[in-house]
Write a protein that holds these residues in place. Sequence first.
Motif: not given
Lengths: 415, 76
Positions: A301-323
């Motif tokens: 989940a965090q890698a998918e989030y990070a990959g989108r960030l690196l591609a320049g997509l604006e994050p909708a919200a902080p990474y907050a997946a329930v562990p």
Amino acid sequence: MVGAGLAGLRGAEALRASGYRGQLTLVGDEPHRPYDRPPLSKHVLLGHLPADASRLPSDLTDDVTWRLGVGARALDREARIVHLTDGDSLPYDRLLIATGTRARPWVHEDEAKLANVFTIRTRDDSAALREVLAARPKRVVVIGAGFIGCEVAAVCRELDLKVSLIDPAATTLSRVLGTTVGGMIGEVHRKAGVEMRFGSEVEHLEHKNGRVTGVRLADGKHLKADVVVVALGAVRNIEWLDGSGLSADPGGLDCDEHGFVLDDQSRPDHAITAAGDVARFPHPLYGGRRVALEHWGHAVAQAEYAGRLLAGLEPAAPYAAVPNFWSTQGTMVVKSAGLTDGADAVAIVQGDPAERRFVAVYGRAGRCVAAVAVDSARWLPIYAEKVATAAPFPPTETATDRPLRDLEIQDPGFA
Amino acid sequence: MPSDMTRDAAPLRVSVDLNLCQAYAQCCYAAPRHFRIDGREALFYDPAPSAADRVDIERARLACPVQAIRVEDSQA
Ligand SMILES: Cc1cc2nc3c(=O)[nH]c(=O)nc-3n(C[C@H](O)[C@H](O)[C@H](O)COP(=O)(O)OP(=O)(O)OC[C@H]3O[C@@H](n4cnc5c(N)ncnc54)[C@H](O)[C@@H]3O)c2cc1C
Ligand code: SF4
């Protein structure tokens, strides 16, 4: 991408899926394409799977460059260059750090090198231990009763091998689940024939001709063993970041709420994200407390989030997946959602520990913070939702067979 | 389960998100040689099934009610 494990792979896929078409290189110090680790402490040891079977499925195509068997040695953020162990250097515009963890080695370096002393992190570790277990040793000693230690002990019993599980704590899994639920799970292992040595610490490994022969406990007792498995948790792979100016220590590489890495002045570097076991980040569900999670689902989940960030997509919200994680111990499945840290209460809301089938919900200051399901996977999502929304603890609607007034609120038993 | 020692190169790759899996066992009916449940809900699956079984594997993937099964088929 530095670190070609689960997080590096899923991060690279997310980057491509987000539209990035430029050059993409994955650097990994293991000589293999990314593979799955969970089977290494379970089905590989049982002999149900060869250690080299778990290469991960991926939708990356030929337009990526693999640098395998080569480590990153240093990071120069000023010049935006990653220096490799083979002397090469790679310039970057964007970088994902996903170097994960390694098994914490046995405290005495010389003893760690003895024949038949194992840790489990890589597929070679697991293949080597499998070979020794297949030769039917007389007694296996597992040091450390965390998840991997419990899994290995359960495997030994499935193979009908004598096994002792040693931990200074009072029960299995006490650090993560507390002694109340940890004890319930430990009881299952005890009944399966695992010899439990709790409140005991191993001081030294005994040996003869370079081979381990037993362990000596702090109280002076000896235990014979022809195999010792050291399962004392993991250490983050951050040494290569020395001198990079990033804030990292053995507890993790610090990130902001999105996963951008922080320098030692707590300023984010917007060219670099981190994901998976190596990253430590403030979790919004837990009041922004910095956590580092060593869970499969989190790495994805965090890698998918990070990959989108690196591609320049604006994050909708902080990474907050329930562990969340699972652990298969013999045929028992333990799953959890949320973090038990700081929990002050626990209640069995479904099932019955005596039947090895139950759900426990943890509360902290009157809110649900975690849920643990033993052989009750289908019930977990309901309680995971309560954790995600920080619903009041004790949870109001629970199992139909258990009216609220009958809920016994227990001390979770954290040290 | 097949268990030769050179599985790394197999073209078919499977992984199951065991956080999602709720042991519905639909995959076990669809591809019994590659998925099984041990005990009450411990799913065991073969991450590197032989290419000859791709139809079964695809059936298993589609059968999973929580879409926990991921497959790569580099020869498809
Ligand atoms: C035996 C075992 C069983 C597990 N079972 C479960 C389970 O049942 N459930 C669960 O939820 N989780 C489980 N986990 C945890 C899960 O596997 C990890 O959370 C996951 O692998 C993390 O992925 P990652 O990519 O962050 O790190 P890793 O998988 O550790 O990948 C990092 C990679 O980076 C490489 N690397 C390190 N330093 C460098 C460098 N300087 N340069 C280049 N490469 C480098 C490493 O060698 C490694 O290949 C288990 C882990 C182990 C070891
Ligand atoms: S069908 Fe899906 S949920 Fe059911 S056992 Fe298979 S993987 Fe798990």
